[in-house]
Scaffold this active site. Structure first.
Site, PDB file in Angstrom:
ATOM      1  N   CYS A 143       0.862  -1.179   0.000  1.00 40.52           N
ATOM      2  CA  CYS A 143       0.000   0.000   0.000  1.00 40.52           C
ATOM      3  C   CYS A 143       0.903   1.237   0.000  1.00 40.52           C
ATOM      4  O   CYS A 143       1.791   1.359   0.839  1.00 40.52           O
ATOM      5  CB  CYS A 143      -0.884  -0.014   1.242  1.00 40.52           C
ATOM      6  SG  CYS A 143      -1.852   1.484   1.450  1.00 40.52           S
ATOM      7  N   CYS A 166       0.373   3.206   3.574  1.00 41.60           N
ATOM      8  CA  CYS A 166       0.776   2.714   4.896  1.00 41.60           C
ATOM      9  C   CYS A 166       1.831   1.615   4.841  1.00 41.60           C
ATOM     10  O   CYS A 166       2.342   1.205   5.879  1.00 41.60           O
ATOM     11  CB  CYS A 166      -0.439   2.212   5.670  1.00 41.60           C
ATOM     12  SG  CYS A 166      -1.087   0.650   5.049  1.00 41.60           S
ATOM     13  N   CYS A 187      -7.587  -0.739   1.378  1.00 41.68           N
ATOM     14  CA  CYS A 187      -6.565  -1.291   2.264  1.00 41.68           C
ATOM     15  C   CYS A 187      -7.175  -1.469   3.648  1.00 41.68           C
ATOM     16  O   CYS A 187      -7.759  -0.537   4.203  1.00 41.68           O
ATOM     17  CB  CYS A 187      -5.382  -0.335   2.319  1.00 41.68           C
ATOM     18  SG  CYS A 187      -4.163  -0.778   3.581  1.00 41.68           S
ATOM     19  N   CYS A 241      -5.385   1.087   6.291  1.00 43.90           N
ATOM     20  CA  CYS A 241      -5.521   2.556   6.298  1.00 43.90           C
ATOM     21  C   CYS A 241      -6.698   3.067   5.478  1.00 43.90           C
ATOM     22  O   CYS A 241      -6.838   4.277   5.309  1.00 43.90           O
ATOM     23  CB  CYS A 241      -4.219   3.201   5.834  1.00 43.90           C
ATOM     24  SG  CYS A 241      -3.970   3.094   4.055  1.00 43.90           S
ATOM     25  N   CYS A 285      -8.594  -5.389  -9.839  1.00 42.63           N
ATOM     26  CA  CYS A 285      -8.173  -4.369 -10.796  1.00 42.63           C
ATOM     27  C   CYS A 285      -7.684  -3.161  -9.999  1.00 42.63           C
ATOM     28  O   CYS A 285      -8.486  -2.432  -9.425  1.00 42.63           O
ATOM     29  CB  CYS A 285      -9.366  -4.022 -11.677  1.00 42.63           C
ATOM     30  SG  CYS A 285      -8.994  -2.854 -12.968  1.00 42.63           S
TER      31      CYS A 285
HETATM   32 ZN    ZN Z   1      -2.809   1.137   3.501  1.00 40.48          ZN
END
Ligand code: ZN
Length: 132
Positions: free
Chosen positions: A48, A51, A97, A100, A120
């Site tokens: 990510c 984060c 995510c 976060c 996707c």
């Molecule tokens: Zn994240």
């Protein structure tokens, strides 16, 4: 389970590029075929961009032909959360995510085996780290 990472808009803005910010914090979508990971084939893990949580492995990546990096599954189920998205007059499942709440992309059920799923994703939401 750890608590969620929460930051103010200002903090995210400082940390991210304008494109990363628009995609991850405002549910934006990058233009097809413009993302840096569309044809990326190196072995490693996609994290990510907000984060640093690991989200996808290169083994799950496949060439979907859509212009966005696509995966059949996350590194582990708990890495992602999904929610219904009816924006733009479409019924889609948004993927965020789990750590976060960053918007990452959408998941569709027209992917290849073994999962039949197509995650996707936006390159702008991902940060690739090569296998060491
Ligand atoms: Zn994240």
């Amino acid at each position: 389970m750890m608590g969620k990472i929460q930051k103010s808009d200002e903090e995210w803005k400082r940390q991210l590029t304008p494109e990363q910010y628009e995609v991850t914090r405002h549910g934006g979508t990058e233009q097809a075929f413009t993302g840096k990971y569309v044809n990326h084939k190196e072995a490693g893990t996609y994290h990510c961009v907000c984060c640093g949580a690991s989200l996808f492995g290169s083994e799950q990546k496949f060439d979907s032909g859509t212009g966005w990096p696509s995966f059949t599954a996350p590194v582990e189920q708990g890495a992602l959360e999904s929610k219904e998205d009816s924006r733009y007059g479409m019924q889609r499942v948004e993927v965020i995510c789990a750590t976060c709440d960053a918007h990452l992309g959408h998941v569709f059920d027209d992917g290849p085996p073994p999962t039949g799923q197509r995650y996707c994703m936006n390159s702008a939401a991902l940060d690739f780290q090569p296998q060491t």
